[in-house]
Structure formats: structure tokens, C-alpha cells
Design a protein around this motif. Structure first.
Motif, PDB file in Angstrom:
ATOM      1  N   PRO A  85       0.833  -1.203   0.000  1.00  0.00           N
ATOM      2  CA  PRO A  85       0.000   0.000   0.000  1.00  0.00           C
ATOM      3  C   PRO A  85       0.868   1.254   0.000  1.00  0.00           C
ATOM      4  O   PRO A  85       1.808   1.374   0.794  1.00  0.00           O
ATOM      5  CB  PRO A  85      -0.806  -0.129   1.288  1.00  0.00           C
ATOM      6  N   ALA A  86       0.579   2.181  -0.907  1.00  0.00           N
ATOM      7  CA  ALA A  86       1.420   3.362  -1.061  1.00  0.00           C
ATOM      8  C   ALA A  86       1.459   4.193   0.216  1.00  0.00           C
ATOM      9  O   ALA A  86       2.509   4.741   0.582  1.00  0.00           O
ATOM     10  CB  ALA A  86       0.927   4.200  -2.235  1.00  0.00           C
ATOM     11  N   GLY A  87       0.330   4.311   0.905  1.00  0.00           N
ATOM     12  CA  GLY A  87       0.308   5.073   2.141  1.00  0.00           C
ATOM     13  C   GLY A  87       1.169   4.453   3.217  1.00  0.00           C
ATOM     14  O   GLY A  87       1.888   5.156   3.944  1.00  0.00           O
ATOM     15  N   LEU A  88       1.111   3.134   3.323  1.00  0.00           N
ATOM     16  CA  LEU A  88       1.945   2.437   4.300  1.00  0.00           C
ATOM     17  C   LEU A  88       3.418   2.573   3.937  1.00  0.00           C
ATOM     18  O   LEU A  88       4.278   2.773   4.808  1.00  0.00           O
ATOM     19  CB  LEU A  88       1.546   0.964   4.361  1.00  0.00           C
ATOM     20  N   ALA A  89       3.718   2.518   2.644  1.00  0.00           N
ATOM     21  CA  ALA A  89       5.108   2.695   2.204  1.00  0.00           C
ATOM     22  C   ALA A  89       5.645   4.060   2.602  1.00  0.00           C
ATOM     23  O   ALA A  89       6.823   4.199   2.944  1.00  0.00           O
ATOM     24  CB  ALA A  89       5.207   2.515   0.694  1.00  0.00           C
ATOM     25  N   SER A  90       4.778   5.081   2.583  1.00  0.00           N
ATOM     26  CA  SER A  90       5.229   6.438   2.891  1.00  0.00           C
ATOM     27  C   SER A  90       5.720   6.569   4.323  1.00  0.00           C
ATOM     28  O   SER A  90       6.552   7.444   4.615  1.00  0.00           O
ATOM     29  CB  SER A  90       4.096   7.443   2.635  1.00  0.00           C
ATOM     30  N   ILE A  91       5.242   5.729   5.224  1.00  0.00           N
ATOM     31  CA  ILE A  91       5.716   5.816   6.612  1.00  0.00           C
ATOM     32  C   ILE A  91       6.830   4.811   6.883  1.00  0.00           C
ATOM     33  O   ILE A  91       7.785   5.126   7.598  1.00  0.00           O
ATOM     34  CB  ILE A  91       4.564   5.644   7.620  1.00  0.00           C
ATOM     35  N   VAL A  92       6.769   3.616   6.300  1.00  0.00           N
ATOM     36  CA  VAL A  92       7.825   2.622   6.529  1.00  0.00           C
ATOM     37  C   VAL A  92       9.157   3.122   5.981  1.00  0.00           C
ATOM     38  O   VAL A  92      10.210   2.935   6.601  1.00  0.00           O
ATOM     39  CB  VAL A  92       7.450   1.266   5.904  1.00  0.00           C
ATOM     40  N   VAL A  93       9.131   3.819   4.834  1.00  0.00           N
ATOM     41  CA  VAL A  93      10.381   4.295   4.233  1.00  0.00           C
ATOM     42  C   VAL A  93      11.046   5.369   5.097  1.00  0.00           C
ATOM     43  O   VAL A  93      12.236   5.651   4.938  1.00  0.00           O
ATOM     44  CB  VAL A  93      10.123   4.802   2.794  1.00  0.00           C
ATOM     45  N   GLN A  94      10.296   5.953   6.042  1.00  0.00           N
ATOM     46  CA  GLN A  94      10.904   6.943   6.952  1.00  0.00           C
ATOM     47  C   GLN A  94      11.875   6.292   7.934  1.00  0.00           C
ATOM     48  O   GLN A  94      12.563   7.010   8.676  1.00  0.00           O
ATOM     49  CB  GLN A  94       9.819   7.699   7.707  1.00  0.00           C
ATOM     50  N   MET A  95      11.968   4.971   7.903  1.00  0.00           N
ATOM     51  CA  MET A  95      13.016   4.310   8.686  1.00  0.00           C
ATOM     52  C   MET A  95      14.399   4.735   8.213  1.00  0.00           C
ATOM     53  O   MET A  95      15.397   4.477   8.878  1.00  0.00           O
ATOM     54  CB  MET A  95      12.874   2.797   8.575  1.00  0.00           C
ATOM     55  N   GLN A  96      14.471   5.425   7.068  1.00  0.00           N
ATOM     56  CA  GLN A  96      15.744   5.965   6.596  1.00  0.00           C
ATOM     57  C   GLN A  96      16.408   6.850   7.647  1.00  0.00           C
ATOM     58  O   GLN A  96      17.636   6.957   7.691  1.00  0.00           O
ATOM     59  CB  GLN A  96      15.536   6.744   5.297  1.00  0.00           C
ATOM     60  N   VAL A  97      15.598   7.488   8.495  1.00  0.00           N
ATOM     61  CA  VAL A  97      16.167   8.336   9.561  1.00  0.00           C
ATOM     62  C   VAL A  97      17.086   7.510  10.443  1.00  0.00           C
ATOM     63  O   VAL A  97      18.221   7.908  10.752  1.00  0.00           O
ATOM     64  CB  VAL A  97      15.036   8.964  10.399  1.00  0.00           C
ATOM     65  N   PHE A  98      16.631   6.326  10.826  1.00  0.00           N
ATOM     66  CA  PHE A  98      17.400   5.506  11.756  1.00  0.00           C
ATOM     67  C   PHE A  98      18.539   4.777  11.049  1.00  0.00           C
ATOM     68  O   PHE A  98      19.605   4.572  11.639  1.00  0.00           O
ATOM     69  CB  PHE A  98      16.459   4.534  12.472  1.00  0.00           C
ATOM     70  N   PHE A  99      18.335   4.392   9.795  1.00  0.00           N
ATOM     71  CA  PHE A  99      19.452   3.820   9.031  1.00  0.00           C
ATOM     72  C   PHE A  99      20.572   4.849   8.889  1.00  0.00           C
ATOM     73  O   PHE A  99      21.756   4.513   8.995  1.00  0.00           O
ATOM     74  CB  PHE A  99      18.978   3.354   7.653  1.00  0.00           C
ATOM     75  N   THR A 100      20.200   6.117   8.667  1.00  0.00           N
ATOM     76  CA  THR A 100      21.208   7.174   8.554  1.00  0.00           C
ATOM     77  C   THR A 100      21.984   7.323   9.848  1.00  0.00           C
ATOM     78  O   THR A 100      23.212   7.476   9.840  1.00  0.00           O
ATOM     79  CB  THR A 100      20.536   8.512   8.183  1.00  0.00           C
ATOM     80  N   ILE A 101      21.292   7.259  10.976  1.00  0.00           N
ATOM     81  CA  ILE A 101      21.943   7.392  12.291  1.00  0.00           C
ATOM     82  C   ILE A 101      22.942   6.253  12.499  1.00  0.00           C
ATOM     83  O   ILE A 101      24.083   6.464  12.939  1.00  0.00           O
ATOM     84  CB  ILE A 101      20.886   7.409  13.409  1.00  0.00           C
TER      85      ILE A 101
END
Length: 288
Positions: A85-101
Motif C-alpha cells: 500500500p502506497a500510504g503504508l510505504a510512505s511511513i515505513v520508508v521513513q526508517m531511513q532516519v534511523f538507518f542514517t543514524i
């Protein structure tokens, strides 16, 4: 922050969020890797001829363009085409914040603070809950592709940090040139297309999807975000990123009737809460 800058931050977040509607509409008629290639080709051409040359070496432009354009967005578009689901993808991909850390800690010794660790733990719990939900009622592969996409986004952030570009618009436009050819080749190999050509003439919706992804999302939103980060402290600007999944989930619910089951909704709230801890936590601790 002046009101006009607040409005600019909201517009940028809205463009990023609404992009998930454009992605889902686009992959419905254009193979995802090919669509991703079109996004970055038209983001660069013809603007690249008027933006001036970037102030970083070619290796940085290629590394960023391939990681961000080919890997990150290629996988994200594929996941949505496979049923995420595109909406769900929009929030799961925000895990990039923690991968960056995490990557910053490994490569640059930037150790995460207690609030960042706490936020990551809460978000990871949300990811686990969503993964459990996806495993029960939908294929797990699209969900995993979004997680890998988020990791690639984190790596792309590190590449941009190491490159240290001063002229961001030329950096974005010239790095975008590194993505289309690999994507067109991959599309020919895995999607059976002819190099750079769609299997059929896209509809107006398909053309609109490409145009929105190329210009409002890639050119406008990214440049606006960098402008705001230069004008204001990151702690002031970054909370507006929390609006991206709000716009993403809201717009896809309206456009496609996407709804979350109870487990996925709770998992999304945990990821959102984890992001809030990561962004607002240090300031709250300082006030105590």
C-alpha cells in the motif's frame, strides 16, 4: 521561522507525500523501473543545461544518483507495484532516519544519544508489528523491499554528507543523470521493455505521474528542503518531515481507498511516535 518559510516547508512535505499517489498511479500502467528512469531523466533534462555545473566530483554524483535513483526509488516503486500500500510505504520508508543514524555512527563515529536509541527501538517495534501483519494477509516481499529502500536512502544521505555539495540544485540535477541509463537497462532485462520505451503509450494519468514525480517532487521539494535547512537550524526544519506520511497516507486513502488493518495502523503509529522521539526528544531532555 517566518510564515512564508513555514508554508514552504508544508508545501515540500505535501509534495513528498502526494508523490505516493503519483507512484501508485504510475506503476499501474508503466513498469516500475522504467517509471523510475523517467522520473530522473525528466528531473534532469532540460534543467541540467541551465543550472550550472556542480561543485563536487563525478564519482559523488554517480554514487548518489545510483544509490538514490536506482536502488532506493527503484525498489520503492517495485514494492508498490507488487502490492505494498502506497500510504503504508510512505511511513515505513521513513526508517531511513534511523538507518542514517546507524551508518553515521559506524562511518563517522557519530554516536546516537539515548533519545535516538529510544526512538529507534519504538520504531523497530512498529516495523515488527507491520511485518507480522503483512506476513498474515499479504506477501512479505514488498514490505521487505521498502525496508531495503529505506536503508538505501540512508546510504544516499551519507554519500551527500561526504560529498558536501554547496550548490544543491546542480547536485540534484546532475546526479539525476546517473540514474536513467541503469534503470532503462534493468527494465529491459527484468521487465521486458525496449531500452527507454514504454510497452504502450501512457495515458494522461501516466504522463501526469511522470511530471509530478520529476518536477514538484524531485526538483521543487528537494531544493526547497535544502533552502530551509540552510536558512534555519535542522531542529526547526526536520519536524516538518513528519507531515510526509500524513500527506502520504491521507492522499492515498482519498485517491485509492487504502485502509490499514489494526496491526498495521498500530505499527504505523509506533513508527511515527519513534520519529517524534528522535526529533523532539533531545529538546525535551534539555528542558528537564
Amino acid at each position: 521561522m517566518p510564515l512564508k518559510h513555514v508554508l514552504l516547508a508544508i508545501l515540500a512535505a505535501a509534495a513528498y507525500g502526494f508523490a505516493f499517489v503519483a507512484i501508485k498511479a504510475g506503476v499501474a500502467e508503466i513498469p516500475p523501473l522504467l517509471l523510475t528512469g523517467y522520473r530522473f531523466f525528466f528531473a534532469a533534462v532540460p534543467l541540467v543545461f541551465f543550472a550550472g555545473r556542480p561543485d563536487v566530483g563525478a564519482r559523488w554524483l554517480i554514487a548518489y544518483g545510483v544509490m538514490q535513483g536506482v536502488v532506493m526509488f527503484g525498489l520503492l516503486f517495485m514494492a508498490i507495484s507488487l502490492g505494498m500500500p502506497a500510504g503504508l510505504a510512505s511511513i515505513v520508508v521513513q526508517m531511513q532516519v534511523f538507518f542514517t543514524i546507524v551508518i553515521s555512527a559506524v562511518l563517522f563515529g557519530e554516536r546516537p544519544g539515548p533519545t535516538q536509541i529510544a526512538g529507534a527501538a519504538v520504531a523497530l517495534a512498529g516495523i515488527g508489528l507491520i511485518g507480522w501483519s503483512r506476513a498474515e494477509d499479504a506477501p512479505l516481499m514488498p514490505f521487505l523491499l521498502v525496508l531495503v529502500s529505506a536503508a538505501a536512502w540512508g546510504i544516499a544521505n551519507i554519500i551527500a554528507k561526504a560529498a558536501k555539495p554547496q550548490k544543491m540544485l546542480p547536485f540534484v540535477l546532475w546526479s539525476s543523470l546517473a540514474a536513467p541509463v541503469p534503470l532503462f537497462v534493468l527494465s529491459a532485462v527484468f521487465e521486458g521493455t525496449t531500452f527507454g520505451l514504454p510497452p504502450h503509450m501512457p495515458s494522461l494519468v501516466g504522463f501526469g505521474s511522470i511530471a509530478f514525480l520529476a518536477w514538484p517532487t524531485t526538483v521543487f521539494a528537494f531544493t526547497a528542503w535544502v533552502f530551509l535547512l540552510r536558512k534555519h537550524p535542522a531542529a526547526v526544519v526536520t519536524p516538518f518531515a513528519l507531515l510526509i506520511p500524513v500527506f502520504g497516507m491521507g492522499s492515498t486513502a482519498v485517491a485509492f481507498g487504502e485502509r490499514l488493518d489494526a496491526q498495521a495502523a498500530l505499527g504505523s503509529l509506533l513508527i511515527f511516535f519513534g520519529l517524534m522521539i528522535n526529533i523532539f526528544g533531545p529538546r525535551l531532555v534539555r528542558r528537564i
